[in-house]
Design a protein around this motif. Structure first.
Motif, PDB file in Angstrom:
ATOM      1  N   VAL A  61       0.838  -1.206   0.000  1.00 21.09           N
ATOM      2  CA  VAL A  61       0.000   0.000   0.000  1.00 21.09           C
ATOM      3  C   VAL A  61       0.870   1.252   0.000  1.00 21.09           C
ATOM      4  O   VAL A  61       0.619   2.194  -0.761  1.00 21.09           O
ATOM      5  CB  VAL A  61      -0.969  -0.001   1.212  1.00 21.09           C
ATOM      6  CG1 VAL A  61      -1.644   1.347   1.385  1.00 21.09           C
ATOM      7  CG2 VAL A  61      -1.996  -1.103   1.063  1.00 21.09           C
ATOM      8  N   VAL A  62       1.900   1.265   0.824  1.00 22.14           N
ATOM      9  CA  VAL A  62       2.807   2.422   0.879  1.00 22.14           C
ATOM     10  C   VAL A  62       3.538   2.578  -0.455  1.00 22.14           C
ATOM     11  O   VAL A  62       3.680   3.696  -0.967  1.00 22.14           O
ATOM     12  CB  VAL A  62       3.804   2.296   2.052  1.00 22.14           C
ATOM     13  CG1 VAL A  62       4.884   3.364   1.975  1.00 22.14           C
ATOM     14  CG2 VAL A  62       3.077   2.369   3.377  1.00 22.14           C
ATOM     15  N   LEU A  63       3.972   1.466  -1.051  1.00 18.91           N
ATOM     16  CA  LEU A  63       4.630   1.526  -2.352  1.00 18.91           C
ATOM     17  C   LEU A  63       3.665   2.073  -3.405  1.00 18.91           C
ATOM     18  O   LEU A  63       4.041   2.920  -4.216  1.00 18.91           O
ATOM     19  CB  LEU A  63       5.144   0.149  -2.772  1.00 18.91           C
ATOM     20  CG  LEU A  63       5.784   0.066  -4.151  1.00 18.91           C
ATOM     21  CD1 LEU A  63       7.025   0.959  -4.241  1.00 18.91           C
ATOM     22  CD2 LEU A  63       6.126  -1.371  -4.497  1.00 18.91           C
ATOM     23  N   GLY A  64       2.426   1.606  -3.378  1.00 19.57           N
ATOM     24  CA  GLY A  64       1.426   2.114  -4.321  1.00 19.57           C
ATOM     25  C   GLY A  64       1.210   3.607  -4.152  1.00 19.57           C
ATOM     26  O   GLY A  64       1.102   4.350  -5.137  1.00 19.57           O
ATOM     27  N   ALA A  65       1.140   4.069  -2.895  1.00 18.52           N
ATOM     28  CA  ALA A  65       0.975   5.500  -2.629  1.00 18.52           C
ATOM     29  C   ALA A  65       2.189   6.279  -3.116  1.00 18.52           C
ATOM     30  O   ALA A  65       2.049   7.359  -3.701  1.00 18.52           O
ATOM     31  CB  ALA A  65       0.745   5.736  -1.141  1.00 18.52           C
ATOM     32  N   ALA A 112       6.234  12.723   4.098  1.00 17.88           N
ATOM     33  CA  ALA A 112       5.117  12.282   4.952  1.00 17.88           C
ATOM     34  C   ALA A 112       4.877  10.786   4.797  1.00 17.88           C
ATOM     35  O   ALA A 112       4.640  10.077   5.792  1.00 17.88           O
ATOM     36  CB  ALA A 112       3.864  13.079   4.611  1.00 17.88           C
ATOM     37  N   LEU A 113       4.927  10.293   3.584  1.00 14.86           N
ATOM     38  CA  LEU A 113       4.758   8.848   3.365  1.00 14.86           C
ATOM     39  C   LEU A 113       5.870   8.044   4.029  1.00 14.86           C
ATOM     40  O   LEU A 113       5.615   7.021   4.668  1.00 14.86           O
ATOM     41  CB  LEU A 113       4.742   8.542   1.871  1.00 14.86           C
ATOM     42  CG  LEU A 113       3.428   8.679   1.149  1.00 14.86           C
ATOM     43  CD1 LEU A 113       3.628   8.534  -0.357  1.00 14.86           C
ATOM     44  CD2 LEU A 113       2.438   7.645   1.635  1.00 14.86           C
ATOM     45  N   TYR A 114       7.083   8.512   3.859  1.00 12.57           N
ATOM     46  CA  TYR A 114       8.222   7.821   4.453  1.00 12.57           C
ATOM     47  C   TYR A 114       8.114   7.816   5.980  1.00 12.57           C
ATOM     48  O   TYR A 114       8.340   6.802   6.624  1.00 12.57           O
ATOM     49  CB  TYR A 114       9.530   8.476   4.017  1.00 12.57           C
ATOM     50  CG  TYR A 114      10.745   7.728   4.486  1.00 12.57           C
ATOM     51  CD1 TYR A 114      11.191   6.611   3.797  1.00 12.57           C
ATOM     52  CD2 TYR A 114      11.451   8.127   5.629  1.00 12.57           C
ATOM     53  CE1 TYR A 114      12.300   5.904   4.224  1.00 12.57           C
ATOM     54  CE2 TYR A 114      12.557   7.426   6.063  1.00 12.57           C
ATOM     55  CZ  TYR A 114      12.978   6.312   5.354  1.00 12.57           C
ATOM     56  OH  TYR A 114      14.063   5.612   5.788  1.00 12.57           O
ATOM     57  N   GLY A 115       7.755   8.966   6.553  1.00 15.25           N
ATOM     58  CA  GLY A 115       7.604   9.060   8.010  1.00 15.25           C
ATOM     59  C   GLY A 115       6.482   8.182   8.525  1.00 15.25           C
ATOM     60  O   GLY A 115       6.628   7.508   9.560  1.00 15.25           O
ATOM     61  N   GLY A 121       6.548   0.859  11.231  1.00 19.48           N
ATOM     62  CA  GLY A 121       7.564  -0.178  11.246  1.00 19.48           C
ATOM     63  C   GLY A 121       7.853  -0.783   9.884  1.00 19.48           C
ATOM     64  O   GLY A 121       8.469  -1.848   9.786  1.00 19.48           O
ATOM     65  N   ILE A 122       7.416  -0.110   8.837  1.00 22.15           N
ATOM     66  CA  ILE A 122       7.636  -0.604   7.480  1.00 22.15           C
ATOM     67  C   ILE A 122       8.966  -0.062   6.978  1.00 22.15           C
ATOM     68  O   ILE A 122       9.207   1.136   6.994  1.00 22.15           O
ATOM     69  CB  ILE A 122       6.495  -0.162   6.544  1.00 22.15           C
ATOM     70  CG1 ILE A 122       5.171  -0.730   7.035  1.00 22.15           C
ATOM     71  CG2 ILE A 122       6.777  -0.586   5.114  1.00 22.15           C
ATOM     72  CD1 ILE A 122       3.972  -0.181   6.310  1.00 22.15           C
ATOM     73  N   ARG A 123       9.799  -0.974   6.517  1.00 22.70           N
ATOM     74  CA  ARG A 123      11.098  -0.580   5.981  1.00 22.70           C
ATOM     75  C   ARG A 123      10.942  -0.330   4.485  1.00 22.70           C
ATOM     76  O   ARG A 123      10.478  -1.182   3.746  1.00 22.70           O
ATOM     77  CB  ARG A 123      12.107  -1.698   6.218  1.00 22.70           C
ATOM     78  CG  ARG A 123      13.495  -1.396   5.716  1.00 22.70           C
ATOM     79  CD  ARG A 123      14.330  -2.671   5.731  1.00 22.70           C
ATOM     80  NE  ARG A 123      15.464  -2.717   4.877  1.00 22.70           N
ATOM     81  CZ  ARG A 123      15.534  -2.542   3.575  1.00 22.70           C
ATOM     82  NH1 ARG A 123      14.492  -2.199   2.910  1.00 22.70           N
ATOM     83  NH2 ARG A 123      16.652  -2.682   2.896  1.00 22.70           N
ATOM     84  N   GLN A 124      11.313   0.863   4.056  1.00 23.00           N
ATOM     85  CA  GLN A 124      11.304   1.192   2.634  1.00 23.00           C
ATOM     86  C   GLN A 124      12.737   1.268   2.161  1.00 23.00           C
ATOM     87  O   GLN A 124      13.524   2.085   2.646  1.00 23.00           O
ATOM     88  CB  GLN A 124      10.611   2.527   2.378  1.00 23.00           C
ATOM     89  CG  GLN A 124       9.111   2.467   2.483  1.00 23.00           C
ATOM     90  CD  GLN A 124       8.510   3.760   1.998  1.00 23.00           C
ATOM     91  OE1 GLN A 124       8.660   4.779   2.659  1.00 23.00           O
ATOM     92  NE2 GLN A 124       7.864   3.709   0.854  1.00 23.00           N
ATOM     93  N   GLY A 125      13.063   0.439   1.234  1.00 21.79           N
ATOM     94  CA  GLY A 125      14.413   0.419   0.700  1.00 21.79           C
ATOM     95  C   GLY A 125      14.589   1.429  -0.419  1.00 21.79           C
ATOM     96  O   GLY A 125      13.642   2.112  -0.832  1.00 21.79           O
ATOM     97  N   SER A 126      15.790   1.492  -0.918  1.00 25.19           N
ATOM     98  CA  SER A 126      16.073   2.431  -1.997  1.00 25.19           C
ATOM     99  C   SER A 126      15.395   2.025  -3.297  1.00 25.19           C
ATOM    100  O   SER A 126      15.175   2.865  -4.168  1.00 25.19           O
ATOM    101  CB  SER A 126      17.591   2.551  -2.191  1.00 25.19           C
ATOM    102  OG  SER A 126      18.143   1.285  -2.494  1.00 25.19           O
TER     103      SER A 126
END
Length: 172
Positions: A61-65, A112-115, A121-126
């Motif tokens: 969901v975060v990736l889609g956003a 804001a999305l990253y924060g 607790g979701i890790r977003q990679g490069s």
């Protein structure tokens, strides 16, 4: 590919884009407008960490956003860029004040999305950042290409060996 190399590629692409955006640039009339965005797309899809394996659904969901924000920024960037033709028929572009607002708003939305993801607790990679950046560049390039194709050539000049005079003037 290591995270450091991904970060360096992201920084290099952003630096190249910002330098190009801040100055008037001639737009080449070729069909390779997708090549620059294609590099980070390829690199991000090769990475295994596009989503967080511990939070698959939320991470998707975060990736889609993030991708949606990238698409909106790219379209806004493309529409706020000033295009014009010089008297020789060449096409030029330059970012406007509205372009700066689109970039600023987009950076705020991404932060804001990253924060929010970090708080969950979701890790977003490069790889996710690189995919969103690529989609931003792809959308901008597509909008500029579409706008440029709709622009009339400058009259009174020869473009590509053909006269760009209206047909009624050539017959006189």
């Amino acid at each position: 590919m290591s995270g450091l190399i991904n970060v360096l590629v992201i920084i290099a692409v952003i630096a190249l884009v910002v330098v190009r955006q801040c100055s008037a640039r001639r737009i080449a009339d070729d069909r390779r407008w997708w090549v620059l965005p294609g590099i980070p797309i390829f690199l991000s899809l090769r990475e295994p960490g596009l989503t967080d394996p511990r939070h698959e659904a939320l991470s998707a969901v975060v990736l889609g956003a993030e991708l949606l924000v990238g698409l909106v920024i790219g379209v806004g960037w493309g529409w706020t860029t000033r295009l014009w033709r010089e008297s020789d028929g060449s096409l030029w572009s330059r970012g406007t004040k509205a372009t700066v607002l689109v970039w600023t708003g987009g950076l705020a939305m991404r932060a804001a999305l990253y924060g929010t993801a970090a708080l969950m607790g979701i890790r977003q990679g490069s790889a996710a950042l690189m995919a969103a950046l690529a989609l931003t560049l792809l959308a901008r390039s597509a909008v500029l290409t579409r706008r440029a194709r709709g622009m009339s050539p400058a009259y009174g000049d020869a473009v590509g060996g053909l006269s760009s005079q209206p047909a009624w003037k050539e017959r006189v």
